[in-house]
Structures are given as structure tokens and as C-alpha cells.
Design a protein around this motif. Structure first.
Motif, PDB file in Angstrom:
ATOM      1  N   LEU A  41     -15.415   8.206 104.401  1.00  0.00           N
ATOM      2  CA  LEU A  41     -14.377   8.766 103.298  1.00  0.00           C
ATOM      3  C   LEU A  41     -12.753   8.035 103.786  1.00  0.00           C
ATOM      4  CD1 LEU A  41     -15.093  12.489 102.625  1.00  0.00           C
ATOM      5  CD2 LEU A  41     -15.426  10.673 101.119  1.00  0.00           C
ATOM      6  N   GLY A  50     -10.112  10.983 100.606  1.00  0.00           N
ATOM      7  CA  GLY A  50     -11.019  11.618  99.519  1.00  0.00           C
ATOM      8  C   GLY A  50     -11.813  10.678  98.851  1.00  0.00           C
ATOM      9  N   ALA A  85     -21.591  13.908 103.544  1.00  0.00           N
ATOM     10  CA  ALA A  85     -20.200  14.164 102.979  1.00  0.00           C
ATOM     11  C   ALA A  85     -19.512  14.959 103.607  1.00  0.00           C
ATOM     12  CB  ALA A  85     -20.248  14.198 101.383  1.00  0.00           C
ATOM     13  N   ARG A  86     -20.117  16.071 103.732  1.00  0.00           N
ATOM     14  CA  ARG A  86     -19.657  17.414 104.439  1.00  0.00           C
ATOM     15  C   ARG A  86     -19.261  16.836 105.834  1.00  0.00           C
ATOM     16  NH1 ARG A  86     -23.567  20.897 104.643  1.00  0.00           N
ATOM     17  NH2 ARG A  86     -24.010  20.612 106.863  1.00  0.00           N
ATOM     18  N   ARG A 140     -15.972  14.617 105.772  1.00  0.00           N
ATOM     19  CA  ARG A 140     -14.864  15.779 105.692  1.00  0.00           C
ATOM     20  C   ARG A 140     -14.384  16.182 106.951  1.00  0.00           C
ATOM     21  NH1 ARG A 140     -16.679  18.768 101.606  1.00  0.00           N
ATOM     22  NH2 ARG A 140     -16.650  17.607  99.322  1.00  0.00           N
ATOM     23  N   CYS A 153     -12.774  13.363 108.965  1.00  0.00           N
ATOM     24  CA  CYS A 153     -11.251  12.890 108.551  1.00  0.00           C
ATOM     25  C   CYS A 153     -10.303  14.016 108.981  1.00  0.00           C
ATOM     26  CB  CYS A 153     -11.293  13.054 107.204  1.00  0.00           C
ATOM     27  SG  CYS A 153     -12.252  11.561 106.410  1.00  0.00           S
ATOM     28  N   GLU A 154     -10.920  15.457 109.223  1.00  0.00           N
ATOM     29  CA  GLU A 154      -9.814  16.447 109.664  1.00  0.00           C
ATOM     30  C   GLU A 154      -9.203  15.985 111.048  1.00  0.00           C
ATOM     31  OE1 GLU A 154     -11.772  19.985 108.703  1.00  0.00           O
ATOM     32  OE2 GLU A 154     -11.714  19.433 106.424  1.00  0.00           O
TER      33      GLU A 154
END
Lengths: 290, 155
Positions: free
Chosen positions: A203, A206, A282-283, A286, A289-290
Motif C-alpha cells: 500500500l 491507501g 492487506a491488513r 496497513r 504502513c503505520e
């Protein structure tokens, strides 16, 4: 059952192994022997010479190289599962290794053996396909590299030529903001998968920057679901998008019917597993990315 | 298992039919065929070495032509024993459909059955192997028919 008589040679270097393979017209490499020995005991394979590569220390390493990890052909499944390097860079490997047969087989069986055996439902051929591995091959003419799409030619059939041996798999690091996942469905724990699926989702702000979806057990070799991958790239991540891609994963598939599952049943499993695995990847992306 | 497919051959139906009954063409087309000898107009004996990855099995057996309806269709059957590896048998119903004066569509309908050790160990892989071997046979057959016709035209 006992194998037919054979000669045995333990080598200590790659060059020695290549020379031994050239000297015999019917030699086989033995590493973990978890596929080869049962086939020999059934006398389906009757090599004249076994070249044992277990003493080539250089092949047992997992090392960091520029841009990726190199996993030696002699690395055991369990080592690839527990290595700090694979846990840090490719946690999806450990996730897949839980499904490889049973503990005794994982202790002995090797990455190289699984790749050259080229069972279309096995985990390492699928991981190599998912992770864009480059396979390092040594032969009489020196070293070459092969990509999975060209290496796997059919069930148990690879591009490996007479006198060649697989020495390592190079795995390029996943892009920043990527997550990966693996799952499979088998009749019993440890059985070969009826369908196996691996995914990578990367990602950026988003939006899906890169997507890979690899399928096992539904063709002659592990496959990449290109229609699904193309559908995902460049779009903002949503559950609906992943569901659409999962549906597209069956495009172009013609799975076999065998005594474990019908072709229709395999086609039924693909989108279900694909959706789950894409959602998990995908989870994780995410989280990355945090 | 059953396999149904067709292959387009750039030769007239008469030529293709002759080739379907030519032992030498069949020998060149059967994957892994070492020998094929005619014992009667409808019967042949064959030895075939089947190689799938590391597995190599030698089969000895019979090839039979039946349900002959010249020059349109017949059934090509084979049955072989591979010693400890097991047995393989299969038959192909072949039908020729003329596509104009110089092309023939060959339809084939194959059923195959494998048993013994080779089936126990390789059950998951047999279907795609049988499919591949069937395809290879009819592709090689098509190539052999065209090559023979080209050689004949030259001589």
C-alpha cells in the motif's frame, strides 16, 4: 519396500557434485530425501548413483544479500520457518511451513528438494512463485538464474538440465508498506493442498501499489492470478475490491479432477481462499504502513 | 479420466486416415514409444518408456484398432504392464471431419486408467500427465502426417 541397488557418493563442493552428475547418465541428487526415497522404495525411481550434497556447508545458509535474502538449497523447512532473517523479512514463509507435511519431514526435507521436485501443490514452489524468487542453478557451464515461471514446466518437471543442480533461491525484499499471507485447504493436516493461495499486497497512501496472488494445486505448476493482480493495482483498498479480485482469480484456470477433489470443487475453493488471504495480506500491509 | 479435444491437420482426410493406419507414423507419434510391431492388421505389440520428471517406467503391451469405419473413425486402444510400477490402459475414439479439400479436423475422445504403485503415489498428477501425453500424441501425429506428405511431394 526396499530400493533397487544404487551407488552412493558424498560430495563436499558444488563443483564435485556437478562432476559426479556428469560422470553418470542416471544420477540423482539426494538432500533431505523426503520425496526421493519414497519414490525409490516404490521403485518408481531407480537411479544408478545418488550424489549426497548434505556435506556442502555453503548450501545450508540463509544470508542477507543486497536487496534480498538468499536461502541455500540445503536449508531445511524448519530452518526457514525459525530463522530470525526469514521471520523479520518474510513472515509468510513460517506461515506456509506449518502446512508442510509433518514435523519429521520438515526437520529433514529441504527447500531445494521441494523446488526441484516441483509438485504443483507443494508450498515452496508456491512461495517461490509468490515471492518472485530467482533460482540459482549450477551446471557444467557454470551458474545461471531462472525465474519460477520458466523453471516449473509441469508436475514434477522442471527446466533443470542433466548435470545441473539447484543451489539457492534468492528472494527480493518486499516493497515498503507490504503485507503477505498464505493459506491452504487440505483434507487432513499435512496432506498435499487441494488448493493453496499466497498473496502480497503493498500500500502507498491507501492505494494498492503492488499486488501478487499465487495459486497452487489448480494447474500443472504454481500460477499467478494475473487478472486479479491487474484489477487490484492502482485502486484504493476496500473489502469490495478484494472480493472482486478474488472472483477474478479463477480466470483461465482448468484444475484437474482427481480422487481428492473435483475440478469444480477446486474452482469453488479458489475465490474463498483468495479473498481470505488477500484480506490478511492487506491488513498486514496497513500495519506495515503505520 | 476422460480427455476430449481436437486438432486441425493441414492434409486431406484420405491422407490422415492412411497415416492413422500406418505403424511407422504411430510409432513416431506415441510418446516414449521404443518399438511398435504389427502382428495382424488390427493388432500391434509395443514397448513404451514413460518419463514424468524423475519417474521412468517401461511398459510392454498391446495396441489394437477396432470399430473401424474407414475413412472416418476408429478406436485406438492400448494396454500395458509396467512391472512393479503398475499398469496403464487407455483408448482413444478418433473421428476425422473433412474441412474442405486439404484440411481435416481430428476429434479425439480419450479414456485412460492407471493402477498399481504409480497410481498410488502419483494419483494427484495422473490427470494432467494423461492430458499432456494425449495432446503430445495428436500433435506429433499431425506433424508426422504433414512431414510425410511434404516428403512425398518432393520425391
Amino acid at each position: 519396500m526396499k530400493p533397487a541397488p544404487f551407488d552412493y557418493l558424498a560430495v563436499t563442493s558444488i563443483d564435485e557434485a556437478v562432476r559426479a552428475l556428469q560422470a553418470s547418465c542416471d544420477a540423482k541428487i539426494i538432500a533431505g530425501g523426503q520425496s526421493l526415497v519414497p519414490m525409490m522404495n516404490f521403485r518408481l525411481v531407480q537411479p544408478e548413483l545418488l550424489v549426497d550434497i548434505n556435506r556442502i556447508a555453503a548450501l545450508s545458509q540463509i544470508t542477507e544479500t543486497t536487496g534480498g535474502l538468499t536461502i541455500g538449497a540445503l536449508v531445511r523447512h524448519v530452518e526457514s520457518q525459525k530463522s530470525q532473517l526469514t521471520i523479520r523479512h518474510f513472515p509468510v514463509i513460517a506461515e506456509a511451513m506449518h502446512h508442510v507435511a509433518h514435523v519429521a519431514i520438515r526437520n529433514r526435507g529441504t527447500i531445494g528438494g521441494s523446488l526441484v521436485h516441483a509438485d504443483p501443490a507443494a508450498e515452496w514452489p508456491l512461495l517461490a512463485t509468490l515471492l518472485d524468487a530467482e533460482l540459482e542453478i549450477h551446471g557444467p557451464d557454470g551458474e545461471r538464474r531462472a525465474i519460477p515461471a520458466e523453471f516449473f514446466l509441469g508436475p514434477l518437471v522442471t527446466d533443470l538440465q542433466e548435470g545441473e543442480l539447484l543451489t539457492a533461491a534468492h528472494l527480493p525484499y518486499l516493497p515498503a508498506g507490504a503485507g503477505a499471507a498464505f493459506d491452504e485447504f487440505a483434507q487432513r493436516a499435512g496432506d498435499f493442498a487441494i488448493v493453496s493461495v499466497g498473496a502480497v499486497v503493498a500500500l502507498r497512501d491507501g492505494v494498492i501499489a503492488e499486488a501478487r496472488l499465487a495459486l497452487g494445486g489448480v494447474g500443472d505448476t504454481p500460477l499467478r492470478a494475473q487478472a486479479a493482480e491487474t484489477h487490484l493495482v492502482g485502486k484504493p483498498l476496500s473489502d469490495g475490491l478484494l472480493a472482486q479480485a478474488a472472483t477474478l482469480a479463477v480466470e483461465g484456470l482448468e484444475p484437474n479432477t482427481d480422487l481428492h477433489a473435483s475440478s469444480e470443487y477446486r474452482l469453488h475453493l479458489v475465490p474463498i481462499l483468495a479473498r481470505r488471504v488477500l484480506a490478511t495480506a492487506a491488513r498486514r500491509a496497513r500495519g506495515a504502513c503505520e | 479420466m476422460e480427455i476430449r479435444d481436437s486438432v486441425l491437420i493441414a492434409q486431406d482426410r484420405e491422407t490422415v486416415w492412411r497415416a492413422l493406419n500406418d505403424v511407422e507414423v504411430l510409432r513416431r507419434s506415441i510418446p516414449g514409444c521404443d518399438t511398435l510391431e504389427q502382428t495382424s492388421p488390427e493388432n500391434m505389440t509395443a514397448t513404451v518408456t514413460l518419463k514424468v520428471g524423475p519417474i521412468k517406467a517401461k511398459f510392454a503391451g498391446e495396441v489394437t484398432l477396432s470399430e473401424i469405419n474407414a475413412p472416418e473413425s476408429y478406436r485406438l486402444s492400448g494396454e500395458g504392464k509396467g512391472g512393479i510400477a503398475g499398469f496403464a490402459k487407455g483408448s482413444a475414439r478418433v473421428r476425422l471431419e473433412a474441412q474442405g479439400a486439404d484440411a481435416t479436423l481430428l476429434h479425439y475422445d480419450v479414456t485412460a486408467d492407471v493402477g498399481g504403485k504409480i497410481a498410488q503415489l502419483g494419483a494427484r498428477l495422473l490427470d494432467s500427465t494423461a492430458r499432456k501425453l494425449s495432446k503430445q500424441f495428436f500433435e506429433d501425429f499431425s506433424a508426422a502426417v504433414c512431414a510425410d506428405a511434404a516428403a512425398e511431394a518432393l520425391s
